[in-house]
Design a protein around this motif. Sequence first.
Motif, short mmCIF file in Angstrom:
data_model
loop_
_atom_site.label_atom_id
_atom_site.label_comp_id
_atom_site.label_asym_id
_atom_site.label_seq_id
_atom_site.Cartn_x
_atom_site.Cartn_y
_atom_site.Cartn_z
N UNK A 92 0.81 -1.72 -0.10
CA UNK A 92 -0.19 -0.01 -0.04
C UNK A 92 0.88 1.10 0.25
N UNK A 93 2.35 1.48 0.51
CA UNK A 93 2.72 2.25 0.13
C UNK A 93 3.26 2.56 -0.34
N UNK A 94 2.95 1.77 -1.65
CA UNK A 94 3.62 2.02 -3.31
C UNK A 94 2.37 2.60 -3.93
N UNK A 142 1.04 3.73 -8.84
CA UNK A 142 1.86 3.49 -8.40
C UNK A 142 2.99 3.58 -9.00
N UNK A 143 3.71 3.70 -7.63
CA UNK A 143 4.57 4.59 -7.45
C UNK A 143 6.16 2.81 -7.39
N UNK A 144 7.34 3.77 -7.77
CA UNK A 144 7.88 2.31 -7.45
C UNK A 144 8.75 1.62 -6.08
N UNK A 145 9.66 1.20 -5.94
CA UNK A 145 9.58 0.39 -4.36
C UNK A 145 11.49 1.30 -3.76
N UNK A 146 11.13 2.26 -2.96
CA UNK A 146 12.44 3.26 -3.10
C UNK A 146 11.97 3.53 -1.21
N UNK A 151 11.32 2.53 4.51
CA UNK A 151 11.51 3.16 5.93
C UNK A 151 10.81 3.24 6.78
N UNK A 152 9.56 3.68 6.00
CA UNK A 152 8.21 3.92 6.91
C UNK A 152 7.66 2.50 7.39
N UNK A 153 7.95 0.91 6.37
CA UNK A 153 7.48 -0.26 6.25
C UNK A 153 8.29 -0.41 7.99
N UNK A 154 9.56 -0.88 8.08
CA UNK A 154 10.06 -1.04 9.33
C UNK A 154 10.08 -0.16 10.16
#
Length: 184
Positions: A92-94, A142-146, A151-154
């Motif tokens: 979802x962060x993407x 849809x954004x690239x995995x970055x 950082x947000x997920x961790x």
Amino acid sequence: MADYISNGVESIENVAQEVIKKHHEKLANVKIGYRFRDKAKVSKGRMVYGEIKKVPKLWQTFIEEDIILIVPETYWSAADNIKREAMIDEAFLQIDLEPIQVDNFPKRIGKELYELSNGERVEGIREAKRAQDELCDYKISILDYAEEVIAKNIARYGCWKEGFKKLKQTITQTRIEFDKAAGQ
């Protein structure tokens, strides 16, 4: 080619709804479809635990969803609920949602009274803009995995992936050696 599985996707949807409530409120009005993939996908050398696909406009005439979340069934069935939430959050962060503004709304109709595009009246410009944003549709990208995603997920779920655990170990080891070099 991977096989897609539609049986049992209710478990993905249930966890996804919790993640949306916790971290991705704007996704509440986006129509999301859910599918399992028989095996995990590898992209650019990393395992993909949750993949987001935008439904093309042509397909939207045949299906209701705006996006599809695809999760590898093998990892899903082996994961606890926290890892499941982390998988979905990472995907979802993407998603980037850009509000599509309705021209001339909110419309000022009194000293501090504003009318929204649905005819509702709200006091105060800030509240009116917030309420109008909730009403509007979004342009979905849809954004690239970055790094921001990582950082947000961790920050939310810790080092739940093997790759994250190795990264944490490397950073920790580097700090220890830096501290030794600095004489601490």
